[in-house]
Design a protein around this motif. Structure first.
Motif, PDB file in Angstrom:
ATOM      1  N   GLY A   4       0.845  -1.189   0.000  1.00  0.00           N
ATOM      2  CA  GLY A   4       0.000   0.000   0.000  1.00  0.00           C
ATOM      3  C   GLY A   4       0.874   1.230   0.000  1.00  0.00           C
ATOM      4  O   GLY A   4       1.454   1.615  -1.003  1.00  0.00           O
ATOM      5  N   ARG A   5       1.046   1.805   1.170  1.00  0.00           N
ATOM      6  CA  ARG A   5       1.791   3.051   1.275  1.00  0.00           C
ATOM      7  C   ARG A   5       3.295   2.849   1.203  1.00  0.00           C
ATOM      8  O   ARG A   5       4.025   3.801   0.968  1.00  0.00           O
ATOM      9  CB  ARG A   5       1.434   3.750   2.594  1.00  0.00           C
ATOM     10  CG  ARG A   5       1.826   2.970   3.828  1.00  0.00           C
ATOM     11  CD  ARG A   5       1.229   3.615   5.079  1.00  0.00           C
ATOM     12  NE  ARG A   5       1.655   2.956   6.287  1.00  0.00           N
ATOM     13  CZ  ARG A   5       1.172   1.815   6.731  1.00  0.00           C
ATOM     14  NH1 ARG A   5       0.225   1.202   6.061  1.00  0.00           N
ATOM     15  NH2 ARG A   5       1.636   1.288   7.853  1.00  0.00           N
ATOM     16  N   THR A   6       3.800   1.621   1.391  1.00  0.00           N
ATOM     17  CA  THR A   6       5.258   1.431   1.436  1.00  0.00           C
ATOM     18  C   THR A   6       5.891   1.462   0.055  1.00  0.00           C
ATOM     19  O   THR A   6       7.078   1.744  -0.068  1.00  0.00           O
ATOM     20  CB  THR A   6       5.616   0.100   2.103  1.00  0.00           C
ATOM     21  OG1 THR A   6       5.129  -0.976   1.312  1.00  0.00           O
ATOM     22  CG2 THR A   6       5.021   0.020   3.510  1.00  0.00           C
ATOM     23  N   GLY A   7       5.118   1.123  -0.974  1.00  0.00           N
ATOM     24  CA  GLY A   7       5.681   1.145  -2.317  1.00  0.00           C
ATOM     25  C   GLY A   7       6.589  -0.022  -2.641  1.00  0.00           C
ATOM     26  O   GLY A   7       7.296  -0.004  -3.658  1.00  0.00           O
ATOM     27  N   SER A   8       6.582  -1.060  -1.830  1.00  0.00           N
ATOM     28  CA  SER A   8       7.414  -2.229  -2.118  1.00  0.00           C
ATOM     29  C   SER A   8       6.895  -2.950  -3.354  1.00  0.00           C
ATOM     30  O   SER A   8       5.705  -2.905  -3.644  1.00  0.00           O
ATOM     31  CB  SER A   8       7.397  -3.177  -0.918  1.00  0.00           C
ATOM     32  OG  SER A   8       7.862  -2.521   0.239  1.00  0.00           O
ATOM     33  N   PRO A   9       7.776  -3.642  -4.075  1.00  0.00           N
ATOM     34  CA  PRO A   9       7.320  -4.356  -5.272  1.00  0.00           C
ATOM     35  C   PRO A   9       6.442  -5.553  -4.902  1.00  0.00           C
ATOM     36  O   PRO A   9       6.547  -6.083  -3.797  1.00  0.00           O
ATOM     37  CB  PRO A   9       8.624  -4.812  -5.930  1.00  0.00           C
ATOM     38  CG  PRO A   9       9.610  -4.849  -4.825  1.00  0.00           C
ATOM     39  CD  PRO A   9       9.227  -3.767  -3.879  1.00  0.00           C
ATOM     40  N   PRO A  10       5.581  -5.990  -5.817  1.00  0.00           N
ATOM     41  CA  PRO A  10       4.753  -7.167  -5.555  1.00  0.00           C
ATOM     42  C   PRO A  10       5.617  -8.403  -5.298  1.00  0.00           C
ATOM     43  O   PRO A  10       6.755  -8.487  -5.759  1.00  0.00           O
ATOM     44  CB  PRO A  10       3.939  -7.328  -6.831  1.00  0.00           C
ATOM     45  CG  PRO A  10       3.952  -5.988  -7.476  1.00  0.00           C
ATOM     46  CD  PRO A  10       5.276  -5.398  -7.120  1.00  0.00           C
ATOM     47  N   SER A  11       5.053  -9.334  -4.565  1.00  0.00           N
ATOM     48  CA  SER A  11       5.738 -10.596  -4.293  1.00  0.00           C
ATOM     49  C   SER A  11       4.802 -11.752  -4.622  1.00  0.00           C
ATOM     50  O   SER A  11       3.576 -11.603  -4.568  1.00  0.00           O
ATOM     51  CB  SER A  11       6.194 -10.673  -2.840  1.00  0.00           C
ATOM     52  OG  SER A  11       5.090 -10.555  -1.961  1.00  0.00           O
ATOM     53  N   TYR A  12       5.409 -12.889  -4.950  1.00  0.00           N
ATOM     54  CA  TYR A  12       4.638 -14.040  -5.408  1.00  0.00           C
ATOM     55  C   TYR A  12       5.199 -15.327  -4.812  1.00  0.00           C
ATOM     56  O   TYR A  12       6.405 -15.442  -4.574  1.00  0.00           O
ATOM     57  CB  TYR A  12       4.689 -14.159  -6.930  1.00  0.00           C
ATOM     58  CG  TYR A  12       4.079 -12.992  -7.660  1.00  0.00           C
ATOM     59  CD1 TYR A  12       4.857 -11.912  -8.046  1.00  0.00           C
ATOM     60  CD2 TYR A  12       2.715 -12.977  -7.953  1.00  0.00           C
ATOM     61  CE1 TYR A  12       4.306 -10.825  -8.703  1.00  0.00           C
ATOM     62  CE2 TYR A  12       2.148 -11.902  -8.620  1.00  0.00           C
ATOM     63  CZ  TYR A  12       2.952 -10.830  -8.987  1.00  0.00           C
ATOM     64  OH  TYR A  12       2.392  -9.758  -9.633  1.00  0.00           O
ATOM     65  N   ALA A  13       4.314 -16.288  -4.630  1.00  0.00           N
ATOM     66  CA  ALA A  13       4.765 -17.627  -4.311  1.00  0.00           C
ATOM     67  C   ALA A  13       5.473 -18.205  -5.530  1.00  0.00           C
ATOM     68  O   ALA A  13       5.121 -17.897  -6.669  1.00  0.00           O
ATOM     69  CB  ALA A  13       3.575 -18.507  -3.926  1.00  0.00           C
ATOM     70  N   ASP A  14       6.467 -19.032  -5.284  1.00  0.00           N
ATOM     71  CA  ASP A  14       7.226 -19.628  -6.396  1.00  0.00           C
ATOM     72  C   ASP A  14       6.301 -20.396  -7.345  1.00  0.00           C
ATOM     73  O   ASP A  14       6.536 -20.426  -8.553  1.00  0.00           O
ATOM     74  CB  ASP A  14       8.304 -20.564  -5.856  1.00  0.00           C
ATOM     75  CG  ASP A  14       9.459 -19.805  -5.218  1.00  0.00           C
ATOM     76  OD1 ASP A  14      10.227 -20.436  -4.478  1.00  0.00           O
ATOM     77  OD2 ASP A  14       9.582 -18.584  -5.463  1.00  0.00           O
ATOM     78  N   SER A  15       5.274 -20.999  -6.799  1.00  0.00           N
ATOM     79  CA  SER A  15       4.390 -21.836  -7.605  1.00  0.00           C
ATOM     80  C   SER A  15       3.566 -21.053  -8.619  1.00  0.00           C
ATOM     81  O   SER A  15       3.023 -21.648  -9.559  1.00  0.00           O
ATOM     82  CB  SER A  15       3.446 -22.622  -6.689  1.00  0.00           C
ATOM     83  OG  SER A  15       2.673 -21.738  -5.894  1.00  0.00           O
ATOM     84  N   VAL A  16       3.473 -19.745  -8.454  1.00  0.00           N
ATOM     85  CA  VAL A  16       2.645 -18.948  -9.370  1.00  0.00           C
ATOM     86  C   VAL A  16       3.441 -17.892 -10.125  1.00  0.00           C
ATOM     87  O   VAL A  16       2.888 -17.203 -10.991  1.00  0.00           O
ATOM     88  CB  VAL A  16       1.471 -18.266  -8.626  1.00  0.00           C
ATOM     89  CG1 VAL A  16       0.666 -19.300  -7.845  1.00  0.00           C
ATOM     90  CG2 VAL A  16       1.946 -17.153  -7.722  1.00  0.00           C
ATOM     91  N   LYS A  17       4.715 -17.756  -9.820  1.00  0.00           N
ATOM     92  CA  LYS A  17       5.541 -16.752 -10.501  1.00  0.00           C
ATOM     93  C   LYS A  17       5.514 -16.971 -12.002  1.00  0.00           C
ATOM     94  O   LYS A  17       5.659 -18.089 -12.488  1.00  0.00           O
ATOM     95  CB  LYS A  17       6.977 -16.819  -9.996  1.00  0.00           C
ATOM     96  CG  LYS A  17       7.221 -16.087  -8.700  1.00  0.00           C
ATOM     97  CD  LYS A  17       8.677 -16.160  -8.286  1.00  0.00           C
ATOM     98  CE  LYS A  17       8.901 -15.480  -6.952  1.00  0.00           C
ATOM     99  NZ  LYS A  17      10.299 -15.625  -6.490  1.00  0.00           N
ATOM    100  N   GLY A  18       5.327 -15.878 -12.732  1.00  0.00           N
ATOM    101  CA  GLY A  18       5.297 -15.954 -14.183  1.00  0.00           C
ATOM    102  C   GLY A  18       3.933 -16.292 -14.747  1.00  0.00           C
ATOM    103  O   GLY A  18       3.714 -16.188 -15.957  1.00  0.00           O
ATOM    104  N   ARG A  19       3.005 -16.708 -13.888  1.00  0.00           N
ATOM    105  CA  ARG A  19       1.653 -17.053 -14.350  1.00  0.00           C
ATOM    106  C   ARG A  19       0.602 -16.110 -13.764  1.00  0.00           C
ATOM    107  O   ARG A  19      -0.389 -15.818 -14.418  1.00  0.00           O
ATOM    108  CB  ARG A  19       1.308 -18.490 -13.950  1.00  0.00           C
ATOM    109  CG  ARG A  19       2.235 -19.531 -14.534  1.00  0.00           C
ATOM    110  CD  ARG A  19       1.724 -20.946 -14.258  1.00  0.00           C
ATOM    111  NE  ARG A  19       1.631 -21.257 -12.839  1.00  0.00           N
ATOM    112  CZ  ARG A  19       0.510 -21.639 -12.223  1.00  0.00           C
ATOM    113  NH1 ARG A  19      -0.623 -21.750 -12.903  1.00  0.00           N
ATOM    114  NH2 ARG A  19       0.520 -21.922 -10.928  1.00  0.00           N
TER     115      ARG A  19
END
Length: 119
Positions: A53-68
């Motif tokens: 939200g306010r922190t501006g950190s990049p999105p993060s993903y579980a390894d199982s869904v990265k790229g999809r």
């Protein structure tokens, strides 16, 4: 009090796509970090993706869904999305939207939306 309502789940064939939406209400949406989690029958709930939200950190993903899967948010409409592509049968689960003010635990949860991927 924050309220979250998910939508967009359904039945899709393997290789297909779905977009989940989560509508946020009750507080200032842009200040909250948002996440998607899922829980398959007989399994623990697991993290899928998160967007700050306010922190501006990049999105993060579980390894199982990265790229999809791609998480995004529209602060003007108080919505967070989960675009799911190249779906697999193992993605079948109830998907939950969650919100948090701090960087620790998620405080608020939606009721969930079911995603079923057929082989």
């Amino acid at each position: 009090q924050v309220q979250l309502v998910e939508s967009g789940g359904g039945l899709v064939q393997a290789g297909g796509s779905l977009r989940l939406s989560c509508e946020f209400s009750g507080r200032t949406f842009s200040m909250y970090g948002m996440g998607w989690f899922r829980q398959a029958p007989g399994k623990d709930r697991e993290f899928v993706a998160a967007i700050s939200g306010r922190t501006g950190s990049p999105p993060s993903y579980a390894d199982s869904v990265k790229g999809r899967f791609t998480i995004s948010r529209d602060n003007a409409r108080n919505l967070v999305y989960l675009q799911m592509n190249s779906l697999k049968p193992e993605d079948t689960a109830a998907y939950y939207c969650a919100a948090r003010w701090s960087a620790s635990a998620y405080e608020y949860w939606g009721q969930g939306t079911q995603v079923t991927v057929s082989s």
